[in-house]
Design a protein around this motif. Sequence first.
Motif, short mmCIF file in Angstrom:
data_model
loop_
_atom_site.label_atom_id
_atom_site.label_comp_id
_atom_site.label_asym_id
_atom_site.label_seq_id
_atom_site.Cartn_x
_atom_site.Cartn_y
_atom_site.Cartn_z
N GLY A 198 -9.89 -2.05 15.08
CA GLY A 198 -10.70 -0.83 15.09
C GLY A 198 -10.03 0.41 14.55
N ARG A 199 -9.05 0.23 13.71
CA ARG A 199 -8.40 1.41 13.14
C ARG A 199 -8.45 1.38 11.63
NH1 ARG A 199 -5.89 2.91 17.67
NH2 ARG A 199 -5.01 1.24 18.92
N SER A 200 -8.64 2.53 11.06
CA SER A 200 -8.62 2.64 9.61
C SER A 200 -7.17 2.78 9.17
CB SER A 200 -9.40 3.85 9.15
OG SER A 200 -10.74 3.73 9.52
N VAL A 201 -6.94 2.69 7.89
CA VAL A 201 -5.58 2.81 7.39
C VAL A 201 -5.48 3.86 6.29
CG1 VAL A 201 -3.72 1.63 6.19
CG2 VAL A 201 -5.05 0.42 7.91
N LEU A 202 -4.57 4.79 6.50
CA LEU A 202 -4.30 5.82 5.50
C LEU A 202 -3.03 5.42 4.78
CD1 LEU A 202 -5.11 8.82 7.76
CD2 LEU A 202 -5.80 8.75 5.37
N ILE A 203 -3.08 5.37 3.48
CA ILE A 203 -1.89 4.97 2.74
C ILE A 203 -1.19 6.17 2.10
CG2 ILE A 203 -2.78 2.72 2.19
CD1 ILE A 203 -3.39 3.81 -0.62
N GLN A 204 0.07 6.00 1.86
CA GLN A 204 0.81 7.05 1.18
C GLN A 204 2.00 6.45 0.45
OE1 GLN A 204 3.23 10.58 3.01
NE2 GLN A 204 1.09 11.12 2.80
N SER A 205 2.00 6.65 -0.83
CA SER A 205 3.11 6.16 -1.64
C SER A 205 4.08 7.30 -1.85
CB SER A 205 2.59 5.68 -2.99
OG SER A 205 3.62 5.69 -3.93
N THR A 206 5.35 7.02 -1.75
CA THR A 206 6.33 8.09 -1.96
C THR A 206 6.82 8.08 -3.40
OG1 THR A 206 8.06 6.59 -1.19
CG2 THR A 206 7.17 8.11 0.39
N ASN A 207 6.22 7.20 -4.14
CA ASN A 207 6.60 7.01 -5.53
C ASN A 207 7.16 8.24 -6.25
OD1 ASN A 207 6.16 6.80 -8.51
ND2 ASN A 207 5.85 4.68 -7.88
N GLY A 208 6.33 9.00 -6.89
CA GLY A 208 6.86 10.13 -7.65
C GLY A 208 6.72 11.43 -6.89
N ARG A 209 6.69 11.31 -5.58
CA ARG A 209 6.41 12.50 -4.78
C ARG A 209 7.63 13.40 -4.63
NH1 ARG A 209 1.81 12.57 -1.28
NH2 ARG A 209 1.63 10.40 -1.86
N PRO A 210 7.39 14.68 -4.74
CA PRO A 210 8.47 15.66 -4.64
C PRO A 210 9.14 15.63 -3.27
CG PRO A 210 6.34 16.74 -5.04
CD PRO A 210 6.08 15.28 -5.00
N ASP A 211 8.35 15.70 -2.22
CA ASP A 211 8.93 15.76 -0.88
C ASP A 211 8.33 14.71 0.06
OD1 ASP A 211 9.95 16.36 1.54
OD2 ASP A 211 9.57 18.52 1.41
N PRO A 212 8.87 13.53 0.02
CA PRO A 212 8.38 12.42 0.83
C PRO A 212 8.37 12.74 2.32
CG PRO A 212 9.98 11.65 -0.75
CD PRO A 212 10.04 13.14 -0.76
N ASP A 213 9.40 13.44 2.77
CA ASP A 213 9.49 13.76 4.19
C ASP A 213 8.32 14.62 4.64
OD1 ASP A 213 11.79 12.36 4.11
OD2 ASP A 213 13.03 13.89 5.06
N ALA A 214 8.05 15.64 3.88
CA ALA A 214 6.94 16.52 4.23
C ALA A 214 5.63 15.75 4.21
CB ALA A 214 6.87 17.69 3.26
N ALA A 215 5.48 14.92 3.22
CA ALA A 215 4.26 14.14 3.10
C ALA A 215 4.09 13.24 4.31
CB ALA A 215 4.30 13.29 1.83
N ALA A 216 5.18 12.65 4.74
CA ALA A 216 5.12 11.76 5.89
C ALA A 216 4.75 12.54 7.15
CB ALA A 216 6.46 11.06 6.09
N ARG A 217 5.32 13.71 7.30
CA ARG A 217 5.04 14.50 8.48
C ARG A 217 3.56 14.87 8.50
NH1 ARG A 217 8.60 19.17 9.38
NH2 ARG A 217 8.18 19.51 7.19
N ASP A 218 3.10 15.15 7.31
CA ASP A 218 1.69 15.48 7.16
C ASP A 218 0.81 14.33 7.60
OD1 ASP A 218 1.21 18.09 5.82
OD2 ASP A 218 -0.51 16.91 5.07
#
Lengths: 380, 380
Positions: A142-162
């Motif tokens: 019963g849970r959806s999944v949000l994906i996030q690739s850190t591929n060419g991302r400037p700030d992976p940490d911030a993205a993850a926190r987000d």
Amino acid sequence: MKALPDDDAVPRQASSSGQGTGSSTGQEAAREPGRGGTPVDGTGRSAAPAPGHPATIYDVARRAGVGIATVSRALRGSAPVAESTRTKVLRVVEELGYRPSYLGTSLAQQRHAANGIVFPDLSGPYYAEVVLGHEEAASRLGRSVLIQSTNGRPDPDAAARDLAGRVDGLVLLGRTVGDEMVGEIVTSGLPVVLLARPAIDGADSLRVDNSTAACALGAHLSGHGFATARFLGSPHASHDVAERWAGVLQGFAGSGTRLDLTPCDLDEESGARVARAVLAGPRRPDLLVCANDEIALGAIVAAEEAGLRVGVDVAITGWDDIMAARHARPALTTVRQPMRLLGSNAAEVLDERISRTRTAPRHIVLTADLVIRSSCGSHP
Amino acid sequence: MKALPDDDAVPRQASSSGQGTGSSTGQEAAREPGRGGTPVDGTGRSAAPAPGHPATIYDVARRAGVGIATVSRALRGSAPVAESTRTKVLRVVEELGYRPSYLGTSLAQQRHAANGIVFPDLSGPYYAEVVLGHEEAASRLGRSVLIQSTNGRPDPDAAARDLAGRVDGLVLLGRTVGDEMVGEIVTSGLPVVLLARPAIDGADSLRVDNSTAACALGAHLSGHGFATARFLGSPHASHDVAERWAGVLQGFAGSGTRLDLTPCDLDEESGARVARAVLAGPRRPDLLVCANDEIALGAIVAAEEAGLRVGVDVAITGWDDIMAARHARPALTTVRQPMRLLGSNAAEVLDERISRTRTAPRHIVLTADLVIRSSCGSHP
DNA sequence: TTGAAAGCGCTACCAG
DNA sequence: CTGGTAGCGCTTTCAA
């Protein structure tokens, strides 16, 4: 076979071409005449769910002549509701095509009903499988999944926190996020599962036993009696690679084979380049043990370029058993990991934490299988 | 961070009665026994963001001695705020480690800041690339991505409708969702982009021009002078396959080659099975044009089993140019599609619709490239 | 059983 | 500039 659409159309120019489909959206125009605004006349019960907006629980309640609480109860069965009332409510729900707003529900329940998963890239089949396995299991829970690739991302940490702020639990693959950030997220109270990454206090972890498989691989290879072997990969850059290197080394222990290390990134191009250099250098190795299949595939290309017969003049092995591994010629000897399972297990582990079924961290280790094919030489 | 001046510690009382909007509910009182919840002693304003819960905008406002509206403004710059006030607010935000609640924000703004993408499976590299391309572009546009595979799902339509309620825009790949449901979703007002699927009124669409590439492939192959050829794939099951079949047919038009069709699912196992039958049957074809690479790879295996030399005794071509295609031996002649681009374009198209920058549907067509390798035979 | 109303956390409008 | 406050849509006491 049916008649083919006479589509043959003129090959349109690449990229865009905005052409309206023609039929405008003006079809909604004709409403029921007698409906209109329905002035709230005491009995008030217009029930017109507003112009373009979807119906809300208030619309349903009003039209059914009950309170919103009752609608909520009837819909989720959280408390007893008279059968007659329930029927009435459900009918109105049907009529209005009412669907509870996810945002409203979530805010009220203080939960997102979603997991997040952070990975380095989806190019290789490796992560894709993990993500897919996770999605499947999560959705079943019963849970959806949000994906996030850190591929060419400037700030992976911030993205993850987000991302952490939008989910009830987070799956972190490999070294996508810094230790500090992981710590911060875990501390915040969000359930976290670490995949293929050394465990951290307070977070669950899930990994594949690289060591044992690597050791088995080394042992098998040492049976071939190679004089010199080379490991292609960078142990310091990846925990997984480090384990593989250590395991292979151990597997070779005692054999007469000399095993050296040459750093190499985990992609095909790097594999080809490094292998090219290694194979052209002094004391050409008889065996290239690659940290993953992509390196191995690149190495096969390099070997062929050098006029060497893979499996005869030089043996090559990979890791992961991606699809191309079994179609390469010669087919690649490699190690298969239960990636799908990794992803689905993560969903289950996360679920336990989220539902508070369990509070103590779990650390699961799955096993990998050796897949012997022909790239490592003949098997008498 | 710098040492904070032990600042006043005692935040000024904001003129009004100590309790703002009045938590007149008596329940707040009884908290944990030992942990005296904010002794309301007139000056009361401990500013402790609650036990385990994260700080809210109220905590920040209280501690900074301002209204929540000001905190909001200071944080999002939606309206001018005195420099001194802003500084004060930001400092408190920092101290409390405050992060706006996604749920609160979303409900207030009536937006999810997320796209959804529905695909059949992630096994093949095909969809994985599309999803990845989409995620990258979407995240650059400030939106998260919710994924949903229809793989083994009982009711894909219901799942899609569900997903539709959690996002601001939806990307639908192929035949994952029924036409009816697509219509329903589009009608609900949610921006939808159809990928590799015939356009539907009101939805944007994005596809690859299969026809032209297929035609080029057919033309190239007809130059080889094969007597009989076989297309492996099921046109009625997939719009993409239908286009490929039609295009190839057209490309062969006028050549002396006879082209027949044999239905086949899009996976390796099916490819091997069907090819096995076809190659063993009467009038063995000289060429197998496969609807995708996986079928082709399976066909190669079948051909080898039958003792046929691919590229010599029988030619084989695929479609997609997945990684294994170029590592297979002989390397596979195929068609490469801009999958990543498909995904990222979808994100942009969706963004235009969501932000209402555009209202008329767009229908984009990207081009595919023919990749000639050796599996289709020698090239004089 | 049921309805009224208090939140959940944040944005934005409306007065000062 | 700034604070108060009305929602956003739903869940969940609390009374009736």
